[in-house]
Scaffold this active site. Structure first.
Site, mmCIF file in Angstrom:
data_model
loop_
_atom_site.group_PDB
_atom_site.id
_atom_site.type_symbol
_atom_site.label_atom_id
_atom_site.label_comp_id
_atom_site.label_asym_id
_atom_site.label_seq_id
_atom_site.Cartn_x
_atom_site.Cartn_y
_atom_site.Cartn_z
ATOM 1 N N GLU A 1 -6.590 8.912 17.071
ATOM 2 C CA GLU A 1 -7.047 10.309 17.152
ATOM 3 C C GLU A 1 -7.853 10.672 15.904
ATOM 4 O O GLU A 1 -8.899 11.319 15.994
ATOM 5 C CB GLU A 1 -5.854 11.260 17.306
ATOM 6 N N GLN B 1 0.823 -1.203 0.000
ATOM 7 C CA GLN B 1 0.000 0.000 0.000
ATOM 8 C C GLN B 1 0.863 1.262 0.000
ATOM 9 O O GLN B 1 1.542 1.549 0.985
ATOM 10 C CB GLN B 1 -0.883 -0.017 1.254
ATOM 11 N N GLY B 2 0.804 2.018 -1.087
ATOM 12 C CA GLY B 2 1.606 3.235 -1.169
ATOM 13 C C GLY B 2 0.781 4.480 -0.897
ATOM 14 O O GLY B 2 0.396 5.209 -1.802
ATOM 15 N N TYR B 3 0.496 4.697 0.358
ATOM 16 C CA TYR B 3 -0.297 5.869 0.751
ATOM 17 C C TYR B 3 0.598 6.933 1.396
ATOM 18 O O TYR B 3 0.772 8.024 0.892
ATOM 19 C CB TYR B 3 -1.392 5.448 1.744
ATOM 20 N N SER B 4 1.168 6.574 2.568
ATOM 21 C CA SER B 4 1.870 7.577 3.380
ATOM 22 C C SER B 4 3.122 8.118 2.710
ATOM 23 O O SER B 4 3.812 7.408 1.984
ATOM 24 C CB SER B 4 2.271 6.965 4.727
ATOM 25 N N SER C 1 4.432 -1.007 4.224
ATOM 26 C CA SER C 1 4.648 -2.332 4.807
ATOM 27 C C SER C 1 4.926 -3.360 3.712
ATOM 28 O O SER C 1 4.169 -3.447 2.753
ATOM 29 C CB SER C 1 3.419 -2.780 5.601
ATOM 30 N N GLU D 1 -9.494 -1.191 5.047
ATOM 31 C CA GLU D 1 -8.306 -1.425 5.866
ATOM 32 C C GLU D 1 -8.688 -1.412 7.350
ATOM 33 O O GLU D 1 -8.287 -2.276 8.118
ATOM 34 C CB GLU D 1 -7.244 -0.371 5.566
HETATM 35 C C1 LIG Z 1 2.415 -0.906 11.589
HETATM 36 C C2 LIG Z 1 2.172 0.128 10.557
HETATM 37 C C3 LIG Z 1 1.981 -0.236 9.232
HETATM 38 C C4 LIG Z 1 1.763 0.728 8.239
HETATM 39 N N1 LIG Z 1 1.645 0.319 6.943
HETATM 40 C C5 LIG Z 1 1.506 1.264 5.980
HETATM 41 C C6 LIG Z 1 1.450 0.885 4.612
HETATM 42 O O1 LIG Z 1 1.540 -0.278 4.276
HETATM 43 N N2 LIG Z 1 1.316 1.841 3.681
HETATM 44 C C7 LIG Z 1 1.192 3.146 4.005
HETATM 45 O O2 LIG Z 1 1.031 3.952 3.115
HETATM 46 N N3 LIG Z 1 1.257 3.557 5.293
HETATM 47 C C8 LIG Z 1 1.419 2.643 6.286
HETATM 48 N N4 LIG Z 1 1.500 3.038 7.610
HETATM 49 C C9 LIG Z 1 1.521 4.463 7.893
HETATM 50 C C10 LIG Z 1 0.326 4.996 8.619
HETATM 51 O O3 LIG Z 1 -0.803 5.016 7.792
HETATM 52 C C11 LIG Z 1 0.697 6.369 9.170
HETATM 53 O O4 LIG Z 1 1.744 6.184 10.090
HETATM 54 C C12 LIG Z 1 -0.457 7.058 9.851
HETATM 55 O O5 LIG Z 1 -1.423 7.433 8.911
HETATM 56 C C13 LIG Z 1 -0.036 8.265 10.672
HETATM 57 O O6 LIG Z 1 0.757 9.160 9.946
HETATM 58 P P1 LIG Z 1 2.152 9.681 10.521
HETATM 59 O O7 LIG Z 1 2.937 8.488 10.906
HETATM 60 O O8 LIG Z 1 2.726 10.586 9.518
HETATM 61 O O9 LIG Z 1 1.786 10.468 11.850
HETATM 62 P P2 LIG Z 1 1.280 11.998 11.969
HETATM 63 O O10 LIG Z 1 0.162 12.223 11.022
HETATM 64 O O11 LIG Z 1 2.436 12.911 11.888
HETATM 65 O O12 LIG Z 1 0.693 11.993 13.445
HETATM 66 C C14 LIG Z 1 1.485 12.144 14.620
HETATM 67 C C15 LIG Z 1 0.551 12.216 15.827
HETATM 68 O O13 LIG Z 1 -0.305 13.359 15.721
HETATM 69 C C16 LIG Z 1 -1.659 12.976 15.780
HETATM 70 N N5 LIG Z 1 -2.441 13.816 14.865
HETATM 71 C C17 LIG Z 1 -2.154 14.173 13.590
HETATM 72 N N6 LIG Z 1 -3.141 14.929 13.067
HETATM 73 C C18 LIG Z 1 -4.090 15.044 14.029
HETATM 74 C C19 LIG Z 1 -5.357 15.696 14.103
HETATM 75 N N7 LIG Z 1 -5.893 16.353 13.068
HETATM 76 N N8 LIG Z 1 -6.052 15.621 15.260
HETATM 77 C C20 LIG Z 1 -5.538 14.923 16.327
HETATM 78 N N9 LIG Z 1 -4.366 14.286 16.313
HETATM 79 C C21 LIG Z 1 -3.646 14.339 15.173
HETATM 80 C C22 LIG Z 1 -1.690 11.535 15.324
HETATM 81 O O14 LIG Z 1 -2.836 10.854 15.795
HETATM 82 C C23 LIG Z 1 -0.401 11.005 15.915
HETATM 83 O O15 LIG Z 1 -0.636 10.662 17.252
HETATM 84 C C24 LIG Z 1 1.710 2.085 8.611
HETATM 85 C C25 LIG Z 1 1.888 2.450 9.941
HETATM 86 C C26 LIG Z 1 2.123 1.499 10.924
HETATM 87 C C27 LIG Z 1 2.323 1.929 12.338
#
Ligand SMILES: Cc1cc2nc3c(=O)[nH]c(=O)nc-3n(C[C@H](O)[C@H](O)[C@H](O)COP(=O)(O)OP(=O)(O)OC[C@H]3O[C@@H](n4cnc5c(N)ncnc54)[C@H](O)[C@@H]3O)c2cc1C
Lengths: 359, 390
Positions: free
Chosen positions: B375, B127-130, B162, B245
């Site tokens: 959150e 999954q290429g999202y983040s 992942s 998901e």
């Molecule tokens: C085990 C695992 C597997 C994953 N697999 C994939 C994958 O296969 N493909 C992929 O694309 N991504 C994947 N991800 C990524 C995942 O989708 C992101 O980590 C997630 O969306 C959070 O983004 P971030 O890490 O940039 O955190 P941030 O968005 O920077 O958030 C940091 C903190 O701030 C809080 N926060 C941010 N914005 C708000 C708001 N508006 N209100 C309140 N709180 C807020 C968050 O809840 C968090 O606690 C994976 C993550 C994990 C942990």
């Protein structure tokens, strides 16, 4: 038996309208006026008391799922309508009652001529053995003991009494034969302790099915109460969320503060978990599943968690107004705590669950 | 008992190898793909048998390798598999996430091309999202795809992908209009990871495994027909996929492995009296935890039933939030009960099962981050369900 989702929705919609017109939640101290006899007959004429009774035996055939939907609507207005007791009593009499009970008592329960009360609880925590005794006589039984917190005892014509004979047994008892000790409870619902002093009943009064009948009555009562609690919880959240959407401080709606949004969302999570648990338990009652007790505990436990949170947050998020008797919040929190404690609080239910599961 | 239940039960009894009942070590997870690894040959046998039945994707049309079951039958099948303690035959982002959206938004050609290979475990998807600057605020992503007439030219970087190092293909969100408001310039693109210009670098997790990767795209040429849905219309698909998901977060693959019962760990830790956990306070905590977990289970089922009848509603956020909470509470309880035995990292001083509990505990911390953080899910519930103001 399966009821369609549309039929259930229609039943719930009608009930919502009737309950909010006839017995809306109100603020203030003191007791709600009891639902008049004619009002109760109105309820019964809509088929509610026989909701869980199969059509073959004169009921509406909506199953416990249907009865649960109605109880949810009563719970929303925290209304003191004795459907829980009468609805469950009718289903038990239809299924386990003697011929006499089915011919003489059941029609009155279904038509609304008579109300029933469930005298199945004992003690503040509902734990342990039954202290009410059933002693064999020729052609009948003599009952002695005291049942606590019987809802609607004063207006009921018949009571379902759980007593200990050789096994736990369930009897249909004429309300004239018992004494009442009215309870002035914190939530203003009409509860009484019921005292059985050498009450003689015939064999016809015994509901067949042995100890299972008592266990089933307790399970069903827990599930029905949980359905009411989910309704009350849902309404408490609605009222609170409405307030968050309208109350302004610092020049903005307080509901726009994320700290409060997250608390509101957590209430909804707990509500939905409780709702799923109650639905699973109601379905299990209809399917007569062997794990009914587990699911009854799950339903009452989760409903307790959900309403505990929602009713506490209801007061807090309303600020000062939530503490006044002018606002309905206080009545929800009082109703909630009484319901949480009835038929076993969450510590008791957790312990019982562990016992059933073998740990 | 219904005919279908009997059929499923008999078939499972005849085909489920004894070594494929519950408790699945991480290295035995059947992910499929072009370079699959099956250290236990029974894993492959079980997978092949399930594929032949169309039961890796029971509700998908048989034209694409599914079994065309209705929601009720699929539920029965799942119950029977659970009853038998069967391990999932296939773990697959293709099954859980991409497939359902392809069924809804893909062209007939795309469905015929991609779905059967997912069902048969031939293609492994990631999954290429983040992106580094686009996590919770996913729509601010910047990886871009330019229209070069006969192909898309992709440049940019994904993160937290992942298993990108093990996958064959990636479904990616790319920006196709730099000037449109951020939600309106995104498209959904399928990219073969063997295409020149794609490179992948693993990142290690706190649990010690390295499923995460950084994925780089450097002048990557992608055929025009690999775009799903309309140009610049990818956001709707992206959100739908996220709902799938979230729905799947309670699956075993996301840390929900309950092959070891928490009450048994407690009995080991404090002993038994008459078959019961010796410490009443501990028993109470465990009962409360188990009740919560069970409530999540019945809610997950309720959500699945709703989803099977086409209503992927907001309950998914409820389940996502609550199951993350339950998994994490379980992990914390396990580590607490095991004491120092549960805080080993490797080696013969520790029981393999205990080491597994330690890793599961650490892995569960990701449940409240992956697929939308807790959150963000609370934001979704408060805004979309409860209608609270901005
Ligand atoms: C085990 C695992 C597997 C994953 N697999 C994939 C994958 O296969 N493909 C992929 O694309 N991504 C994947 N991800 C990524 C995942 O989708 C992101 O980590 C997630 O969306 C959070 O983004 P971030 O890490 O940039 O955190 P941030 O968005 O920077 O958030 C940091 C903190 O701030 C809080 N926060 C941010 N914005 C708000 C708001 N508006 N209100 C309140 N709180 C807020 C968050 O809840 C968090 O606690 C994976 C993550 C994990 C942990």
């Amino acid at each position: 038996m399966t009821v369609s989702a549309e039929d259930l929705q229609m039943l719930a919609d009608t009930a919502r309208e009737w309950v909010s017109d006839n017995a809306p939640a109100r603020a203030g101290l003191g007791r709600d006026p009891a639902l008049g006899a004619s009002q109760w007959r109105g309820v019964a004429e809509m088929g509610w008391a026989g909701a869980a009774v199969p059509e073959e035996t004169g009921g509406a055939g909506f199953g416990f799922v249907g009865l649960g939907a109605l109880l949810g609507e009563i719970g929303r207005e925290i209304a003191d309508i004795p459907l829980l007791a009468s609805g469950i009593a009718a289903s038990l009499v239809a299924r386990f009652g003697s011929d006499v009970a089915r011919y003489e008592t059941l029609p009155g329960l279904l038509s609304g001529e008579t109300q029933a009360a469930l005298a199945i609880g004992e003690g503040a925590h509902h734990g342990g053995a039954l202290s009410t005794t059933a002693t064999r006589t020729t052609g009948g039984w003599v009952l002695n003991g005291r049942k606590s917190w019987v809802q609607g005892a004063a207006s009921a014509a018949v009571l379902l009494v759980a007593a200990q004979g050789d096994t736990p047994m369930l009897f249909l008892v004429d309300a004239q034969a018992v004494r009442h000790e009215a309870i002035d409870s914190v939530d203003g619902r009409a509860f009484a302790h019921v005292i059985l002093d050498n009450v003689a009943v015939t064999d016809d009064a015994l509901l067949a099915g042995g100890g299972d009948t008592v266990a089933r009555a307790v399970d069903l009562a827990r599930i029905g109460l949980a359905a009411e609690m989910v309704g009350a919880c849902e309404r408490a959240i609605e009222i609170t969320v409405d307030y968050l959407k309208t109350r302004e401080q610092f020049g903005r709606k307080i509901g726009s503060f994320q700290a409060l949004q997250h608390r509101a969302a957590q209430m909804l999570v707990d509500l939905e978990l409780a709702r799923s648990s109650v639905q699973a338990a109601l379905a299990a009652a209809d399917e007569d599943r062997p794990d009914l007790e587990e699911l009854a505990i799950l339903a009452k436990y989760m409903a307790g968690e959900a309403i505990h949170l929602a009713s506490s947050e209801m007061v807090q998020l309303h600020g000062g107004i939530g503490m006044t008797s002018e606002h309905v919040a206080g009545n929800y929190i009082k109703w909630a705590r009484v319901s949480e404690a009835l038929l076993g609080g969450n510590a008791f239910l957790g312990e019982r669950y562990a016992t059933i599961k073998g740990y | 008992m219904s005919d279908f239940r009997q059929l499923a039960r008999d078939w499972i009894a005849a085909n489920l190898p004894a070594s494929i009942r519950i408790a699945m070590p991480e290295e035995e997870i059947p992910w499929g793909g072009r370079k699959p690894t099956y250290p236990n040959p029974d894993t492959k046998a079980w997978l092949d048998a399930m594929i032949a039945q169309g039961w890796t994707a029971p509700t998908w049309p048989s034209a694409y390798g599914g079994a065309g079951l209705d929601a009720a039958q699929a539920m029965i099948l799942q119950e029977e598999l659970q009853r038998a303690g069967a391990r999932p035959a296939l773990f697959s982002f293709g099954l859980w996430m991409l497939g359902p959206v392809l069924l809804e938004y893909g062209t007939d050609e795309q469905k015929a091309r991609f779905l059967p290979s997912i069902v048969r475990a031939e293609t492994r998807w990631c999954q290429g999202y983040s992106e580094p600057g686009a996590g919770s605020d996913l729509a601010s992503l910047r990886t871009r795809a330019e229209d070069k007439g006969d192909h898309w030219l992709v440049n940019g970087q994904k993160i937290w992908t992942s298993y990108a190092d093990k996958a064959d293909w990636i479904f990616a969100l790319v920006r196709t209009d730099m000037d449109a408001p951020k939600h309106l310039g995104i498209s959904f693109l399928l990219i073969d990871l063997q295409t020149p210009g794609v490179s992948v670098r693993p990142i290690e997790l706190i649990s010690g495994s390295s499923p995460f990767c950084e994925t780089f795209f450097d002048d990557v040429k992608v055929p025009k027909e690999n775009m799903v849905g309309p140009l610049n219309g990818g956001w709707t698909i992206a959100k739908k996929l996220l709902q799938y998901e979230r729905q799947n977060v309670s699956a075993v693959g996301f840390g929900g492995d309950r092959s070891v019962r928490i009450e048994d760990l407690a009995k080991r830790a404090v002993g038994e009296v008459d078959g019961r956990i010796a410490d009443g306070a501990l028993r109470a905590r465990i009962a409360r935890h188990n009740l919560y977990e069970r409530a999540v289970d019945v809610t997950t089922r309720r959500t699945q039933i709703a989803a099977d009848s086409g209503d992927v509603g907001v309950l998914t956020s409820v389940v996502k939030y609550a199951s993350a909470k339950a998994h994490q509470a379980r992990g914390e309880l396990a580590v607490e009960l095991l004491g120092l035995d549960g805080l080993g990292w490797s080696g013969d001083n520790f029981d393999a099962g205990d080491l597994n509990e330690t890793r599961k505990w650490l892995r569960s911390k990701g449940n409240s981050i992956e697929g939308g953080t807790s959150e963000i899910n609370l934001n979704v519930i408060s805004k979309r369900v409860l209608g609270l103001p901005d």
